[in-house]
Design a protein around this motif. Structure first.
Motif, PDB file in Angstrom:
ATOM      1  N   THR A 204       0.859  -1.188   0.000  1.00 42.03           N
ATOM      2  CA  THR A 204       0.000   0.000   0.000  1.00 42.03           C
ATOM      3  C   THR A 204       0.891   1.232   0.000  1.00 42.03           C
ATOM      4  O   THR A 204       1.874   1.294   0.742  1.00 42.03           O
ATOM      5  CB  THR A 204      -0.920   0.003   1.229  1.00 42.03           C
ATOM      6  N   PHE A 205       0.554   2.194  -0.833  1.00 38.61           N
ATOM      7  CA  PHE A 205       1.414   3.362  -0.979  1.00 38.61           C
ATOM      8  C   PHE A 205       0.575   4.590  -1.317  1.00 38.61           C
ATOM      9  O   PHE A 205      -0.578   4.482  -1.742  1.00 38.61           O
ATOM     10  CB  PHE A 205       2.471   3.127  -2.062  1.00 38.61           C
ATOM     11  N   ASP A 206       1.186   5.765  -1.115  1.00 38.57           N
ATOM     12  CA  ASP A 206       0.511   7.034  -1.369  1.00 38.57           C
ATOM     13  C   ASP A 206       1.111   7.715  -2.596  1.00 38.57           C
ATOM     14  O   ASP A 206       2.331   7.720  -2.785  1.00 38.57           O
ATOM     15  CB  ASP A 206       0.647   7.970  -0.171  1.00 38.57           C
ATOM     16  N   ILE A 207       0.246   8.275  -3.421  1.00 42.38           N
ATOM     17  CA  ILE A 207       0.650   9.116  -4.542  1.00 42.38           C
ATOM     18  C   ILE A 207       0.130  10.521  -4.248  1.00 42.38           C
ATOM     19  O   ILE A 207      -1.060  10.700  -3.983  1.00 42.38           O
ATOM     20  CB  ILE A 207       0.052   8.609  -5.870  1.00 42.38           C
ATOM     21  N   SER A 208       1.010  11.502  -4.285  1.00 41.00           N
ATOM     22  CA  SER A 208       0.575  12.857  -3.956  1.00 41.00           C
ATOM     23  C   SER A 208       1.242  13.889  -4.854  1.00 41.00           C
ATOM     24  O   SER A 208       2.344  13.677  -5.361  1.00 41.00           O
ATOM     25  CB  SER A 208       0.869  13.177  -2.483  1.00 41.00           C
ATOM     26  N   ILE A 209       0.540  14.973  -5.042  1.00 39.17           N
ATOM     27  CA  ILE A 209       1.045  16.117  -5.798  1.00 39.17           C
ATOM     28  C   ILE A 209       0.786  17.370  -4.972  1.00 39.17           C
ATOM     29  O   ILE A 209      -0.360  17.644  -4.589  1.00 39.17           O
ATOM     30  CB  ILE A 209       0.342  16.253  -7.164  1.00 39.17           C
ATOM     31  N   ALA A 322      -3.776  10.309  -3.104  1.00 40.63           N
ATOM     32  CA  ALA A 322      -4.495   9.037  -3.258  1.00 40.63           C
ATOM     33  C   ALA A 322      -3.721   7.940  -2.548  1.00 40.63           C
ATOM     34  O   ALA A 322      -2.487   7.890  -2.624  1.00 40.63           O
ATOM     35  CB  ALA A 322      -4.669   8.687  -4.730  1.00 40.63           C
ATOM     36  N   ARG A 323      -4.448   7.097  -1.837  1.00 41.18           N
ATOM     37  CA  ARG A 323      -3.834   5.892  -1.260  1.00 41.18           C
ATOM     38  C   ARG A 323      -4.186   4.721  -2.172  1.00 41.18           C
ATOM     39  O   ARG A 323      -5.355   4.454  -2.458  1.00 41.18           O
ATOM     40  CB  ARG A 323      -4.337   5.638   0.153  1.00 41.18           C
ATOM     41  N   PRO A 357       5.660   4.828   0.589  1.00 42.55           N
ATOM     42  CA  PRO A 357       4.961   3.688   1.186  1.00 42.55           C
ATOM     43  C   PRO A 357       3.999   4.153   2.261  1.00 42.55           C
ATOM     44  O   PRO A 357       4.275   5.115   2.986  1.00 42.55           O
ATOM     45  CB  PRO A 357       6.101   2.848   1.790  1.00 42.55           C
ATOM     46  N   SER A 358       2.873   3.498   2.374  1.00 44.63           N
ATOM     47  CA  SER A 358       1.895   3.856   3.393  1.00 44.63           C
ATOM     48  C   SER A 358       2.467   3.598   4.784  1.00 44.63           C
ATOM     49  O   SER A 358       3.027   2.526   5.040  1.00 44.63           O
ATOM     50  CB  SER A 358       0.613   3.045   3.209  1.00 44.63           C
ATOM     51  N   PRO A 359       2.324   4.545   5.693  1.00 44.65           N
ATOM     52  CA  PRO A 359       2.835   4.327   7.058  1.00 44.65           C
ATOM     53  C   PRO A 359       1.971   3.382   7.876  1.00 44.65           C
ATOM     54  O   PRO A 359       2.381   2.932   8.945  1.00 44.65           O
ATOM     55  CB  PRO A 359       2.819   5.738   7.664  1.00 44.65           C
ATOM     56  N   ASP A 360       0.782   3.061   7.377  1.00 44.17           N
ATOM     57  CA  ASP A 360      -0.169   2.270   8.168  1.00 44.17           C
ATOM     58  C   ASP A 360      -0.170   0.783   7.831  1.00 44.17           C
ATOM     59  O   ASP A 360      -0.743  -0.019   8.566  1.00 44.17           O
ATOM     60  CB  ASP A 360      -1.587   2.814   7.964  1.00 44.17           C
ATOM     61  N   ASP A 361       0.453   0.418   6.717  1.00 45.32           N
ATOM     62  CA  ASP A 361       0.375  -0.971   6.273  1.00 45.32           C
ATOM     63  C   ASP A 361       1.756  -1.490   5.912  1.00 45.32           C
ATOM     64  O   ASP A 361       2.542  -0.800   5.253  1.00 45.32           O
ATOM     65  CB  ASP A 361      -0.544  -1.093   5.049  1.00 45.32           C
ATOM     66  N   GLY A 362       2.061  -2.713   6.335  1.00 39.46           N
ATOM     67  CA  GLY A 362       3.328  -3.327   5.990  1.00 39.46           C
ATOM     68  C   GLY A 362       3.269  -3.997   4.629  1.00 39.46           C
ATOM     69  O   GLY A 362       2.242  -4.015   3.958  1.00 39.46           O
TER      70      GLY A 362
END
Length: 490
Positions: A204-209, A322-323, A357-362
């Motif tokens: 799980t990862f984040d995409i941001s602008i 977006a996650r 990478p999402s901080p909430d999911d491994g």
């Protein structure tokens, strides 16, 4: 003393009310791993399981790793016998008290319409309770198990199993076994026994602008300032097509192995009356629904945000986020997933995008035992002998489990025999276990455990994995799978 007698004893535990009483006791323990106030209840659960296993002659101990507690139990009858490692998790997600139908409590087992309702009935208390009860039936029937049994129970699976990897790394010799057999996740369908051989990986990862510090009036500045939401929409359109096809080659396997295609050829994805309707045009073209879920990767956007959705204003937002989640299979390099994404975005001119990478999911790694492995055929035949049904063989679960720890760190063949169904509502309100499914599962596991003690029927050299591509050795069964089930109509 017979296999049939052991199966009957296991199912009689359900018919007599013994199993229901056990499950009721386990469900009543509010073992929410997401709730920091439930540490005492988690300890109570391990204590309850320890007493159950000690009554069956297991030697038990509590282990700790990364501040997490685990119960380890073993019953060693002879070093010459097969050794099977089992697993379960006693933690559950939040109970969602006050939201269940008809005022039901998540912590009080309730029966309605042929189902038992309560938090953990499907995930995972009911499943490992079935396995332990079936072990008891075999032990009481035979007077011994006929094999060595080990069990590992954790209390943190719902929060990504903290400490489990460290525990298995530190105590690899303690968990040494010939085979891993456990129960979690759903069957292919409620009425079809199932074996799955691993799990899809998950990242799980984040995409941001972020374009600028603050929002600016859309009338004064519209057409002059870049809109991060529009940019983010175009970013996602380069990752996945309008029909859900993944467009980054490194995120999908180069091919679907023939052994995977073969075992999935008779598998129909069906969530039952409570399940959603499948969108037939979604995903990778030319793949069946079963191949999409159990043989391929899938990409989803879990959440998106830009501006203030609850109270939109006439302003160009400064950022968009977006996650996202990729579930992937064996054949996809997990270390290349995010680098491949960054390279892909740069190639399309989106250097302004940040990927984290999402901080909430491994990260869960993908695993898959070869469907042609002789132990898969052996287990398939055992279940068919018990149920007179051909079990579904899934190369891996569509979801994710910490299976890579058992497969890669402990180097074990992994066989999962699930006792839930796709519509069980795990993680939601009204989680339940169909009573008829539980009855069949008790018989299945009693048959499997009995057969583990029949040394002459076991596949040879259980500790030696077959090299990829080699032909599996035929086990010496006293029965033939297809002839048993030739009249079964799915």
């Amino acid at each position: 003393m017979s296999r049939r007698a052991a199966i009957d004893r296991a199912t009689n535990y359900l018919d007599s009310g013994v199993f229901r009483a056990l499950l009721s006791r386990l469900v009543a323990i509010q073992s929410e791993s997401q709730n920091a106030e439930c540490k005492e209840q988690n300890a109570d659960y391990l204590d309850c399981l320890q007493r159950m296993l000690e009554e069956l002659g297991f030697e038990c101990r509590l282990l700790t790793a990364a501040d997490a507690r685990f119960l380890y139990a073993e019953r060693i009858e002879s070093r010459e016998l097969l050794t099977v490692l089992g697993y379960g998790h006693g933690d559950v997600v939040r109970g969602l008290d006050g939201c269940w139908t008809g005022g039901m409590s998540p912590w009080i087992l309730a029966e309605a319409d042929g189902r038992w309702y309560g938090r953990g009935t499907a995930d995972n208390k009911g499943q490992h309770a079935i396995n332990i009860t079936s072990l008891r039936a075999v032990l009481e029937t035979r007077g011994r198990l006929g094999f060595n049994a080990k069990f590992l129970i954790e209390m943190g699976e719902e929060i990504d199993s903290p400490g489990l990897r460290e525990l298995c790394t530190m105590h690899g010799d303690l968990f040494r076994a010939d085979l891993f057999v456990a129960s979690d996740g759903p069957r292919l369908s409620e009425h079809r026994p199932t074996i799955f051989l691993g799990s899809r990986g998950c990242i799980t990862f984040d995409i941001s602008i972020t374009a600028r510090e603050g929002a600016h009036h859309s009338g004064n500045w519209g057409g002059l300032l870049s809109d991060p939401a529009v940019q983010l929409a175009h970013v996602l359109a380069t990752i996945v097509s309008s029909t859900g096809r993944i467009l980054i080659p490194a995120w999908v396997p180069t091919e679907l192995p023939e052994s995977v295609r073969r075992v999935l050829s008779d598998c129909d994805v069906d969530g039952g009356p409570d399940g959603p309707t499948i969108d037939p045009e979604w995903g990778e073209p030319q793949l069946s629904p079963a191949e999409q879920v159990y043989g391929w990767s899938s990409f989803d956007v879990l959440a998106m945000k830009c501006g203030n959705p609850e109270a939109p204003v006439n302003a160009i937002p400064p950022s968009a986020w977006a996650r996202c989640q990729l579930r992937f299979v064996v054949g996809v390099d997990p270390d290349d997933i995010l680098p491949a994404l960054r390279h892909h975005l740069s190639r399309h001119g989106f250097d302004m995008v940040t990927v984290t990478p999402s901080p909430d999911d491994g990260l869960f790694l993908a695993t898959r035992l070869d469907p042609d492995d002789p132990w898969v055929r052996w287990a398939e035949a055992s279940i068919a002998r018990t149920t007179q049904k051909i079990p579904a063989i899934l190369p891996n679960l569509g979801g994710s489990l910490p299976n890579d720890i058992f497969a890669n760190i402990l180097k074990l063949r992994t066989l999962w025999v699930p006792h839930a169904h796709p519509g069980c509502r795990q993680h939601a309100t009204d989680e339940h276990l169909p009573i008829a499914l539980a009855r069949e599962a008790l018989g299945i596991m009693a048959g499997l455990y009995w057969d583990f003690g029949e040394k002459k029927t076991l596949p040879p050299a259980p500790r030696d994995f077959l090299p990829a591509g080699e032909t599996a050795v035929e086990p010496t069964h006293g029965y033939e799978l297809r002839s048993i089930c030739r009249d079964v109509d799915w």
